[in-house]
Design a protein around this motif. Structure first.
Motif, PDB file in Angstrom:
ATOM      1  N   ARG A 181      -3.131  -4.571  -1.742  1.00  0.00           N
ATOM      2  CA  ARG A 181      -4.145  -5.322  -0.994  1.00  0.00           C
ATOM      3  C   ARG A 181      -5.269  -5.816  -1.889  1.00  0.00           C
ATOM      4  N   SER A 182      -5.447  -5.199  -3.046  1.00  0.00           N
ATOM      5  CA  SER A 182      -6.506  -5.656  -3.952  1.00  0.00           C
ATOM      6  C   SER A 182      -6.239  -7.082  -4.453  1.00  0.00           C
ATOM      7  N   TYR A 183      -4.995  -7.543  -4.314  1.00  0.00           N
ATOM      8  CA  TYR A 183      -4.654  -8.907  -4.726  1.00  0.00           C
ATOM      9  C   TYR A 183      -4.981  -9.951  -3.655  1.00  0.00           C
TER      10      TYR A 183
ATOM     11  N   LEU B 210      -9.939  -5.870   8.903  1.00  0.00           N
ATOM     12  CA  LEU B 210      -9.221  -5.835   7.622  1.00  0.00           C
ATOM     13  C   LEU B 210     -10.137  -5.902   6.408  1.00  0.00           C
ATOM     14  N   ASN B 211     -11.393  -6.232   6.639  1.00  0.00           N
ATOM     15  CA  ASN B 211     -12.317  -6.452   5.533  1.00  0.00           C
ATOM     16  C   ASN B 211     -11.773  -7.521   4.571  1.00  0.00           C
ATOM     17  N   GLU B 212     -11.206  -8.541   5.168  1.00  0.00           N
ATOM     18  CA  GLU B 212     -10.677  -9.690   4.423  1.00  0.00           C
ATOM     19  C   GLU B 212     -11.225 -10.955   5.068  1.00  0.00           C
ATOM     20  N   PRO B 213     -11.630 -11.937   4.270  1.00  0.00           N
ATOM     21  CA  PRO B 213     -12.164 -13.157   4.871  1.00  0.00           C
ATOM     22  C   PRO B 213     -11.057 -14.072   5.410  1.00  0.00           C
ATOM     23  N   MET B 214     -11.387 -14.781   6.479  1.00  0.00           N
ATOM     24  CA  MET B 214     -10.511 -15.844   6.987  1.00  0.00           C
ATOM     25  C   MET B 214     -10.904 -17.076   6.178  1.00  0.00           C
TER      26      MET B 214
ATOM     27  N   GLY C 292      -0.650  -6.846  11.141  1.00  0.00           N
ATOM     28  CA  GLY C 292       0.529  -6.047  10.817  1.00  0.00           C
ATOM     29  C   GLY C 292       1.034  -6.300   9.408  1.00  0.00           C
ATOM     30  N   THR C 293       1.029  -7.557   9.000  1.00  0.00           N
ATOM     31  CA  THR C 293       1.495  -7.895   7.649  1.00  0.00           C
ATOM     32  C   THR C 293       0.592  -7.268   6.593  1.00  0.00           C
ATOM     33  N   VAL C 294      -0.703  -7.431   6.751  1.00  0.00           N
ATOM     34  CA  VAL C 294      -1.642  -6.878   5.768  1.00  0.00           C
ATOM     35  C   VAL C 294      -1.522  -5.362   5.703  1.00  0.00           C
ATOM     36  N   MET C 295      -1.353  -4.720   6.840  1.00  0.00           N
ATOM     37  CA  MET C 295      -1.288  -3.258   6.873  1.00  0.00           C
ATOM     38  C   MET C 295       0.000  -2.703   6.240  1.00  0.00           C
TER      39      MET C 295
END
Length: 163
Positions: free
Chosen positions: A24-26, A53-57, A14-17
């Protein structure tokens, strides 16, 4: 909408969205903090979140007992310590409590018990009752009256004055 079972993942998603694509590029990755217990239980959730999210943990930080100031009033410090041969201080936990870290020095003192209270039992015995500062005095005063805490404090004061 629950995407992944587990509140931490819903909160991260939810936060990322909330951010637009430019913001989000940051992002460089996601971190879970205050983890207690077995890290293996997070494996499946981490993988699902990374795909969504296409973001790494990038890390999981353990919960550590540290004596540093809390950021806000969401804290383990509000859990009362036991009674005993101590100076027992009641701090009324107002809904809009401000500067609660002012009591950290008292918490560190040997022989002092701080009890953060949202209700007040008439048979409780405290050596000192503190009504702290508020970010919203009028609403907190209404809350004090509605909760019955003001009546309990007045009764406690009468008991003290009898001695």
């Amino acid at each position: 909408m629950i995407l992944i079972e587990g509140g931490v993942y819903d909160a991260l998603y939810g936060t990322v969205m909330l951010f637009d694509e430019a913001e989000r590029s940051y992002f460089k990755g996601l971190i879970i903090n205050k983890m207690r217990g077995n890290l293996d239980v997070l494996k499946e959730g981490n993988e699902k979140l990374e795909k969504l999210l296409n973001e790494p943990m990038v890390g999981i930080l353990p919960y550590l007992e540290m004596d540093i100031e809390d950021e806000d009033s969401i804290t383990e410090r509000f859990k009362a310590r036991g009674y005993g041969d101590y100076l027992n201080i009641a701090v009324i936990r107002l809904p809009s409590l401000s500067n609660f870290t002012d009591f950290a020095a008292l918490e560190r003192m040997e022989g002092v018990n701080i009890h953060y209270l949202t209700s007040f039992k008439k048979d409780s015995s405290y050596d000192l009752i503190i009504i702290p500062g508020s970010k919203n005095t009028i609403e907190d005063l209404r809350w004090l009256k509605k909760s019955g805490i003001t009546d309990s404090i007045i009764e406690a004061e009468k008991m003290i004055l009898r001695f």
